[in-house]
Design an enzyme around this catalytic site. Structure first.
Site, PDB file in Angstrom:
ATOM      1  N   ASP A   1      46.530  34.973  37.532  1.00  0.00           N
ATOM      2  CA  ASP A   1      45.699  35.022  38.725  1.00  0.00           C
ATOM      3  C   ASP A   1      44.348  35.237  38.039  1.00  0.00           C
ATOM      4  O   ASP A   1      44.150  35.428  36.707  1.00  0.00           O
ATOM      5  CB  ASP A   1      46.037  36.395  39.476  1.00  0.00           C
ATOM      6  CG  ASP A   1      45.325  36.310  40.826  1.00  0.00           C
ATOM      7  OD1 ASP A   1      44.399  35.661  41.138  1.00  0.00           O
ATOM      8  OD2 ASP A   1      45.718  37.139  41.623  1.00  0.00           O
TER       9      ASP A   1
ATOM     10  N   GLU B   1      40.647  41.438  49.099  1.00  0.00           N
ATOM     11  CA  GLU B   1      40.816  41.890  47.863  1.00  0.00           C
ATOM     12  C   GLU B   1      39.800  42.672  47.041  1.00  0.00           C
ATOM     13  O   GLU B   1      38.673  42.459  47.219  1.00  0.00           O
ATOM     14  CB  GLU B   1      41.565  40.984  46.803  1.00  0.00           C
ATOM     15  CG  GLU B   1      40.633  40.000  46.530  1.00  0.00           C
ATOM     16  CD  GLU B   1      41.032  39.025  45.305  1.00  0.00           C
ATOM     17  OE1 GLU B   1      41.947  39.526  44.600  1.00  0.00           O
ATOM     18  OE2 GLU B   1      40.563  37.786  45.311  1.00  0.00           O
TER      19      GLU B   1
HETATM   20  C1  BGC Z   1      43.543  36.368  44.157  1.00  0.00           C
HETATM   21  C2  BGC Z   1      44.449  35.041  44.524  1.00  0.00           C
HETATM   22  C3  BGC Z   1      43.502  33.880  44.278  1.00  0.00           C
HETATM   23  C4  BGC Z   1      42.688  33.940  43.274  1.00  0.00           C
HETATM   24  C5  BGC Z   1      41.911  32.650  43.304  1.00  0.00           C
HETATM   25  C6  BGC Z   1      42.575  36.080  43.118  1.00  0.00           C
HETATM   26  O1  BGC Z   1      41.716  36.927  42.808  1.00  0.00           O
HETATM   27  O2  BGC Z   1      44.312  37.389  43.774  1.00  0.00           O
HETATM   28  O3  BGC Z   1      45.162  35.277  45.466  1.00  0.00           O
HETATM   29  O4  BGC Z   1      44.399  32.726  45.037  1.00  0.00           O
HETATM   30  O5  BGC Z   1      41.873  34.706  43.163  1.00  0.00           O
HETATM   31  O6  BGC Z   1      40.727  32.539  44.175  1.00  0.00           O
HETATM   32  C1  BGC Z   2      36.400  34.605  43.486  1.00  0.00           C
HETATM   33  C2  BGC Z   2      37.508  34.667  44.158  1.00  0.00           C
HETATM   34  C3  BGC Z   2      38.366  35.791  43.093  1.00  0.00           C
HETATM   35  C4  BGC Z   2      37.816  36.738  42.817  1.00  0.00           C
HETATM   36  C5  BGC Z   2      38.374  37.794  41.961  1.00  0.00           C
HETATM   37  C6  BGC Z   2      35.718  35.959  43.280  1.00  0.00           C
HETATM   38  O1  BGC Z   2      34.384  35.679  42.670  1.00  0.00           O
HETATM   39  O2  BGC Z   2      35.310  33.951  44.440  1.00  0.00           O
HETATM   40  O3  BGC Z   2      38.278  33.669  44.492  1.00  0.00           O
HETATM   41  O4  BGC Z   2      39.647  35.788  43.574  1.00  0.00           O
HETATM   42  O5  BGC Z   2      36.457  36.644  42.298  1.00  0.00           O
HETATM   43  O6  BGC Z   2      37.739  38.830  41.382  1.00  0.00           O
END
Ligand code: BGC
Ligand code: BGC
Length: 664
Positions: free
Chosen positions: A335, A531
């Site tokens: 990830d 998230e």
């Molecule tokens: C998320 C994933 C996601 C990835 C790419 C991560 O932070 O946990 O679910 O696919 O970012 O954006």
């Molecule tokens: C990205 C996301 C990723 C996240 C994780 C963001 O800047 O756009 O896709 O999941 O960072 O920290």
């Protein structure tokens, strides 16, 4: 009237219950693994908690091809294949020079950082990357895969139909619908020239405080297993077709079970719970042929006592379970920057994760030094060449299986076709099937056309609130209605169904004073989150009124107007709302319906005998301080609860919890 639990049991669809028994029986552990496989006693016990899954038959032509390609590759080329930068930090020429195997765009990353980039802009960029991968000086150039978070439709792309988030789809209890959404999403992704969707999420969420609760289909592992499998079938199709993309089962494993629902936190379950609750979706999605698995940010403390560290460094689970016990032969992707959380690792350097079994590394920005340092790790013996060869073999296997060598560019039947981005009727069907009617007293619904409606609450006319996180941007923030070129808000839908002259919109309810209305439609909603930012951390109360006091106050004002109040709640989680339910004659939990929320108006009007059919995918709490795991004493409505016009039920006044500012 006090809440009567027994009378509610009748409202839970028995057919749904019958289909939802946890599949424990099928998961009886097989014999423990031999120590000879290089695992200690605890690791062997962890691995043995998982039921073995038979290996798929290897394709000798593909396997021979892998060996040939691999034998002609330098170490730098191999590590390049194992590297996945963001499109914001690696150009097509970087892909060529560094033999990059894959790129991704994170949430809110678009070609030229243009939020409204057209489908042809996307396709052009995808083609540039694809062609760059073919222009390397490798003996056999290897085509590129591009991953995108198409988690409810191709949600980063302007002009796309956005489907309900998984919490809503879970409430529809209709895997066939989810498979069709998978097909549509795959076409939407191929329209942009991209060939990999980071979905489905298989989290079996145990605590709605988690900001990713809405990415989960259900608290029930069997439902997650069924729905996740359906999405994989839909996304991947035959793997090689023009409308097929590869899928990603994520996040392995235990993401939905962190303590107090903390994002990227610590799962404290037993080895058995990890396998038979959190892990169930991996069996079905692997059976459906999912080609990639994404590792989870969470850590694991076995039984809350024995720390096993971050998943990205867990060899017993990633290799012992996933690759050996479950015989997964596709690729394991890390990830976003997750390797830096493994003990002893940094953002651009993590031999422990490679040795644990991760094959492809999502190192969005620090990819160049990741390559340099990993090459050094192999040269200096910190990572065995056999591990690298296994990783690259898996990456090649996936690329060969999906027919990428035969169609290595972005070209395809749907590429650049804006029409392939929209699937309005399908999304409308999904919205109607995922809405759950929690209360409908005195026949407040359906509301026949001809009625004069007062619509209150800003969410009635706000695409961002109805689509939630992972919509246009990562968090769904900095998004306004102009960012959605297709779809309908609920206000739009009500005007369409009831006539613009019958619908008055008053976001703050101030127009209620005129008193000329037959009913109030109150549209309440969370603001978008995803998230990291979306958690409601203990001890904050998990109550809509506590989080959005102005909305609660608005509803209380409307409750005093002398006409029925129909409340719609857009939320990414089940949340304490007894006060709001009591203030309403009808209450609809619409989850995060996506771009076609307007079709809820068709349901409200009961047009063409439309009726509610959604049943909660998670229990609804009767307390602002739920403890996690949904114990019976904390449920206002159990999972699978849902009313319909056909099955009416008087809810009456429900017992409200004492007001709390902070949980004990
Ligand atoms: C998320 C994933 C996601 C990835 C790419 C991560 O932070 O946990 O679910 O696919 O970012 O954006
Ligand atoms: C990205 C996301 C990723 C996240 C994780 C963001 O800047 O756009 O896709 O999941 O960072 O920290």
């Amino acid at each position: 009237m006090p809440f009567n639990r027994r009378s509610l049991a009748a409202l839970i669809a028995p057919t749904l219950l019958a289909g939802c028994a946890a599949p424990q029986a099928a998961l009886a552990p097989a014999a423990p693994l031999a120590a000879a496989e290089g695992y200690n006693a605890e690791e062997s016990a962890i691995i043995s908690a998982w039921r073995t899954r038979a290996a798929a038959k290897a394709d000798p032509v593909i396997e021979a091809r892998i060996r040939t390609i691999l034998s002609g590759m330098t170490l730098e080329q191999k590590i390049g294949q194992m590297t996945q930068p963001s499109i914001l930090s690696a150009t097509p020429d970087d892909v060529r020079r560094y033999y990059i195997g894959s790129v991704l765009n994170g949430g809110g990353a678009w070609p030229g950082m243009n939020k409204h980039a057209s489908v042809t802009d996307w396709a052009k960029l995808a083609d540039d990357y694809a062609k760059a991968a073919l222009a390397t000086d490798m003996q056999q150039p290897v085509p590129l895969i591009w991953g995108i978070d198409a988690v409810h439709g191709n949600n980063n792309v302007h002009g796309t139909t956005i489907f309900p988030h998984n919490i809503g789809l879970g409430a529809a209890h209709d895997p066939g619908l989810i498979e069709r959404i998978g097909r549509a999403t795959a076409r939407q992704v191929r329209a942009t020239g991209i060939n990999w969707a980071f979905a489905p999420t298989l989290a079996v969420v145990q605590n709605q405080r988690w900001g990713r609760s809405y990415e989960s289909y259900s608290s029930d592992p069997a439902e997650v297993a069924r729905d996740g499998e359906a999405l994989v079938r839909g996304l991947q199709g035959s793997l090689t077709g023009d409308g097929d993309v590869i899928a990603s089962a994520k996040h392995f494993v235990g993401d939905g079970g962190t303590w107090r629902g903390v994002d990227q936190g610590e799962n404290r379950s037993s080895a058995e719970t990890l396998a038979t609750l959190h892990g169930v979706g991996y069996y079905t999605t692997l059976d459906a042929g999912v080609q990639t698995v994404m590792v989870s940010y969470n850590s694991w403390a076995r039984d809350g006592a024995s720390p096993q560290g971050k998943m990205h460094g867990n060899r017993a689970l990633v290799t012992g379970v996933l690759k050996q016990r479950l015989n997964f032969d596709g690729l394991v992707v890390s990830d976003w920057n997750a390797i830096e959380q493994v003990a002893g690792c940094e953002r651009d350097h993590c031999p422990a994760a490679i040795n644990a079994g991760v094959d492809l590394f999502m190192v969005p920005d620090d990819w160049k030094s990741f390559i340099t340092r990993t090459v050094a790790d192999v040269r200096e013996g910190r990572v065995p060449m056999a591990r690298i060869d296994d990783a690259v073999s898996r990456i090649l296997r996936v690329k060969l299986r999906m027919g990428l060598f035969a169609r290595p560019t972005a070209a395809g039947r749907f590429t650049g076709d804006a029409a392939a981005l929209t699937d309005r009727a399908l999304a409308q069907e999904a919205v109607r099937k995922s809405a759950v009617l929690l209360k409908n007293d005195a026949g407040a619904l359906p509301l026949s056309p001809g009625k004069r409606l007062l619509v209150v609450g800003a969410s009635a006319a706000n695409f961002a609130n109805q689509t939630g996180g992972w919509s246009v941007t990562w968090q769904g923030e900095d998004v306004n209605n102009a960012d959605f070129s297709t779809g309908e808000t609920l206000l739009d839908g009500l005007r369409r169904v009831y006539g613009a002259d019958k619908v008055t919109f008053s976001p703050d309810g101030s127009l209620a004073a005129s008193g000329k209305f037959d009913a109030v439609i109150a549209v309440l909603g969370e603001r978008p989150y995803a998230e990291m930012k979306g958690d409601v951390r203990w001890p904050a109360p998990l109550a809509h009124a506590a989080l959005y006091p102005d909305q609660a106050a608005l509803l209380q004002r409307m409750a005093g107007q002398g006409v029925p109040v129909v409340t719609v709640l857009y939320s990414g989680r089940t949340t304490y709302a007894t006060d709001l339910i009591n203030a309403s004659q009808a209450f609809v939990a619409a989850s995060l319906p996506g771009s076609e929320a307007g079709t809820l108006a068709d349901l409200f009007a009961g047009r063409q005998s439309l009726d509610f059919s959604g049943h909660l995918s998670f229990a609804w709490p009767n307390t602002p301080c739920p403890s996690g795991g949904y114990p019976a004493g904390e449920q206002l409505f159990p999972r699978l609860y849902g009313l319909s016009y056909a099955h009416a039920h008087a809810t009456g006044r429900l017992v409200e919890a004492a007001a709390v500012n902070t949980c004990p």
